[in-house]
Design an enzyme around this catalytic site. Structure first.
Site, PDB file in Angstrom:
ATOM      1  N   LYS B  78       0.720  -1.141  -0.069  1.00 58.59           N
ATOM      2  CA  LYS B  78      -0.159  -0.040   0.099  1.00 58.59           C
ATOM      3  C   LYS B  78       1.023   1.196   0.116  1.00 58.59           C
ATOM      4  O   LYS B  78       1.882   1.316   0.648  1.00 58.59           O
ATOM      5  CB  LYS B  78      -0.747  -0.024   1.241  1.00 58.59           C
ATOM      6  CG  LYS B  78      -1.720   1.048   1.391  1.00 58.59           C
ATOM      7  CD  LYS B  78      -2.749   0.903   2.541  1.00 58.59           C
ATOM      8  CE  LYS B  78      -3.993   2.034   2.557  1.00 58.59           C
ATOM      9  NZ  LYS B  78      -4.606   1.618   3.937  1.00 58.59           N
ATOM     10  N   SER B 152      -9.508   1.683   3.069  1.00 62.38           N
ATOM     11  CA  SER B 152      -8.634   2.655   2.181  1.00 62.38           C
ATOM     12  C   SER B 152      -7.736   1.731   1.410  1.00 62.38           C
ATOM     13  O   SER B 152      -6.914   2.228   0.445  1.00 62.38           O
ATOM     14  CB  SER B 152      -7.934   3.657   2.990  1.00 62.38           C
ATOM     15  OG  SER B 152      -7.025   2.986   3.901  1.00 62.38           O
ATOM     16  N   SER B 176      -9.746  -0.402   7.124  1.00 59.86           N
ATOM     17  CA  SER B 176      -9.385  -0.361   5.801  1.00 59.86           C
ATOM     18  C   SER B 176      -8.429  -2.017   5.262  1.00 59.86           C
ATOM     19  O   SER B 176      -8.278  -2.129   4.292  1.00 59.86           O
ATOM     20  CB  SER B 176      -7.927   0.591   5.584  1.00 59.86           C
ATOM     21  OG  SER B 176      -8.625   1.970   5.974  1.00 59.86           O
TER      22      SER B 176
END
Lengths: 482, 482
Positions: B78, B152, B176
């Site tokens: 990420k 996210s 997330s």
């Protein structure tokens, strides 16, 4: 004892009761009479009369002396801790309320037979280490009327030093249970956070507040701790002692002391001499002392007021201060009102700084290989005049060795180490990770009689050590295999 | 597998390497080629080219396949987690910086032989559960291009679901690491706070952030966890797994589920049906389910945004947002900028509310007598259009069952439970106190194949359970005698 006073040490007093030499009624009558003589010390906000004490004395009549650990033991309650039916002022008459229930910790003590005899004076809203910030008057030192008593639990400490109770309750967020102990020749136990319930206590810095115990000696402190430390489902900050697992100690713990550069005495040569003499004496008793680089602890101490935690003081009395700031003690009001300008981001940045300090001090502690640490309890002591001239600055210096203690989650015991050249008492504080309360008290029980003969200012003897008393049968060390 | 794709499950891929059936170079080449076909999914902010992957492949050449647990295993990071030499954007080009060092957790994985192949798209500054809040484009769902992917950690999840890696790293503050797992038919491990280092991770809510693991199945998640969970003296929030001592489970844990009144599906009958079917199936597998009065958990979830914690997001990027608010994703900027109005007193009041919630939920948990709890991972799923029309409100609903998890210090695993009538994946989350990560993964390893045959959207089979894999030889339960 001199002065024809009853010896109020817990075990002795219970023996006197059992032998029929005296009664709780006689003891309370003597105390209330003596307390009147000390009116100019401003010890009490509410000193009880016979009718207010009567219900507690009556409560003992149906019980056996030996059935209750604190049967007939008189104690004093700092006036930010609730006693049912008596106003709680927190040192501010306009704030006062009369609780229907006692604080959980007070109720535990009463249930164990203890007799409350008054609510004591304090630095307003427990904000101070001086004992001068009260509209109920300056609380005077038990040894020198012109010196500060230490605060914020000033009345509780001085009442005990003047032999007006067997023990007393304070609160200790920044040092309020240790500084007055040092200045009045007493043991001050600052228990691990959460072991004594704070339900029914006016919050100061709620995340950091503890109820503390002033005692004449470690054995008495231990007897009170055994009753007072009790998990309370009604206090969300309450913790179970069994859940705290500090490292076990060897028989003779290795004691860390601050490195020379971190030893601060504010040019007080008498304080410095006493601390160095204490270190020498410990070494002569066979203890290993190790210097620990201590600046990380001193920096952490500054967070309590330099960070955003003062906003907890503001949150605790927000509605009140917004209405009554002008009638508050001006120093206290100034400190607390300053939190209006602190943002939530400031609070979180403070929490990060603390987390970093927790990690750093843990690593330094481990690297040093010590079991507990010892510092002076305060760098120095001040006169009332000196503090009046610089109320915030000198107060801040007094917190040098105490402000970090709850932030870093230690248990601590302030212990007298004798008298300075000016005949004022002084002392050191031992501390170690949360849950080590009993170990610290046991160590102080061993050491206390090596340093002083008497407790308080009224010649109460310090007992010989009694190590067997300090075992905790409920806690057996965890076995870890890995 | 269909589509002629390589099966990227960790153990199988290592077997293929050992058997000489393929090489890391071949696998990476295939992945980079396939990734190009999915460009319209907006999975990556930086997808590496062969030259960028080459150093990691070269690093393997001097090592034995079986000497490294993740030898040649491709993974996605990420883009709020540092990889040395590659910009970290956190979903905001103007914020980007190029770190010299990789995040500690990334370095652990690389040292174990894993091969990073790209930095994935995310809701900007990890603020969102939707996957639409990125200037690098909406990240699309692996099953339905018109549905949200969840955020996210959207790119990390969808890249795995599309078979572009063996596992991926997300971060999980509010959900997330779990919401995108549910929406893309994956296992989402939200480890206990502090077990995976956050050093080198852009903070969102620093006190609550964790690095999370997306995996095809529990065995793969466990293999990654074993490498990634490592105490880091450079991360002051790091915790040692051995210090976390959750209650042990019986062989068949008792599973708590929310009481009926606390089950929220936002009128999504398909989600409701799946959850009830899941409960029935667990019972038919012999598990005892107990309803737990769940409103205290739902109220705690609201603290994360309704309390002052959003000020941690502000503190994390304070200097940046004060200069660049106008160019940020408007929804993200609006949320974070709102923290300017929060006071330090608000932050502490929030901490008190949380402390109360911790106590209340502990007592409810104990009273219920459950070992772990299970909830839907989300109440429902939304289309991109729906979220565009109500970006804050619908995002908030998605966090119903996830926002409380870090605040209350749980470990959690999101697990697929099959497909709804509209062929979208859905799932549940199991959680229990910090330190129970391995127990939860073992449970999901047992249950996962009972519910779905395939992981992600590319027909990777879910393996049969392998309970022997989940013992932790380094941790032997503490013996408590008292």
């Amino acid at each position: 004892m001199s002065n024809n006073l009853t010896d109020l040490r817990i075990a002795l007093l219970k023996q006197s009761y059992a032998a029929g030499e005296t009664t709780p009624q006689q003891v309370v009558t003597e105390i209330l009479s003596k307390a009147a003589e000390y009116a100019d010390y401003n010890l009490f906000i509410t000193l009880f009369d016979n009718s207010q004490v009567a219900p507690y004395l009556q409560g003992l009549q149906s019980t056996e002396i030996n059935s209750l650990p604190l049967w007939g033991i008189p104690f004093v309650i700092k006036d930010n801790i609730d006693l049912a039916g008596i106003p709680t002022t927190a040192g501010c008459a306009e704030y006062a309320y009369t609780p229907e229930e006692s604080a959980s910790v007070v109720q535990e003590l009463i249930d164990a037979g203890a007799i409350p005899i008054g609510k004591s004076n304090l630095d307003q809203f427990a904000t101070g280490l001086v004992g001068t910030r009260s509209p109920y008057g300056v609380c005077h030192n038990a040894f020198d009327f012109e010196k500060i008593s230490g605060g914020s639990s000033s009345g509780s400490a001085v009442a005990l030093a003047l032999n007006l109770c067997s023990f007393s309750l304070g609160t200790d967020t920044a040092g309020s249970g240790r500084v007055p102990a040092a200045f009045n020749n007493l043991i001050g136990l600052k228990p691990s956070k959460g072991l004594l319930s704070t339900k029914g206590v006016v919050p100061a810095v709620r995340s950091q507040d503890v109820v503390s115990i002033f005692a004449l000696n470690s054995q008495d402190a231990y007897s009170v701790f055994e009753v007072a430390a009790s998990f309370d489902t009604k206090d969300e900050f309450s913790r179970k002692e069994v859940d705290l697992t500090p490292p076990p100690w060897p028989t003779k713990p290795v004691i860390g002391i601050p490195d020379k550069a971190s030893l601060i005495f504010s040019d007080d040569a008498m304080a410095e001499t006493n601390f160095h003499d204490t270190c020498s004496q410990l070494q002569s008793l066979g203890f290993e002392l190790k210097e620990v680089p201590f600046s990380a602890w001193l920096e952490t101490a500054k967070l309590l007021y330099g960070g955003a935690w003062v906003a907890e003081r503001y949150a605790a009395i927000e509605d009140f201060i917004e209405q009554h700031e002008a009638i508050m003690d001006p120093t206290v009001a100034g400190i607390i009102a300053s939190a209006r300008n602190l943002s939530a981001a400031d609070a979180y940045k403070g929490s990060y700084a603390l987390q970093k300090a927790i990690r750093e001090t843990e690593m330094l502690w481990q690297a040093a290989g010590v079991d507990c640490m010892m510092t002076p309890t305060t760098p120095t002591i001040y006169s009332l005049t000196e503090v009046a001239e610089n109320p915030v600055g000198l107060n801040s210096i007094l917190g040098t060795y105490t402000n970090f203690m709850n932030l870093l989650d230690y248990a601590a015991v302030a212990m007298p180490t004798g008298f300075r050249a000016d005949e004022l008492p002084t002392g050191v504080t031992f501390f170690s990770p949360a849950g080590s309360d009993r170990q610290l008290l046991k160590l102080c029980d061993e050491l206390h009689p090596q340093f002083v003969e008497f407790s308080g200012s009224k010649q109460t003897p310090v007992p010989q050590s009694n190590p067997e008393m300090f075992a905790n049968p409920a806690v057996i060390p965890l076995a870890v295999v890995g």
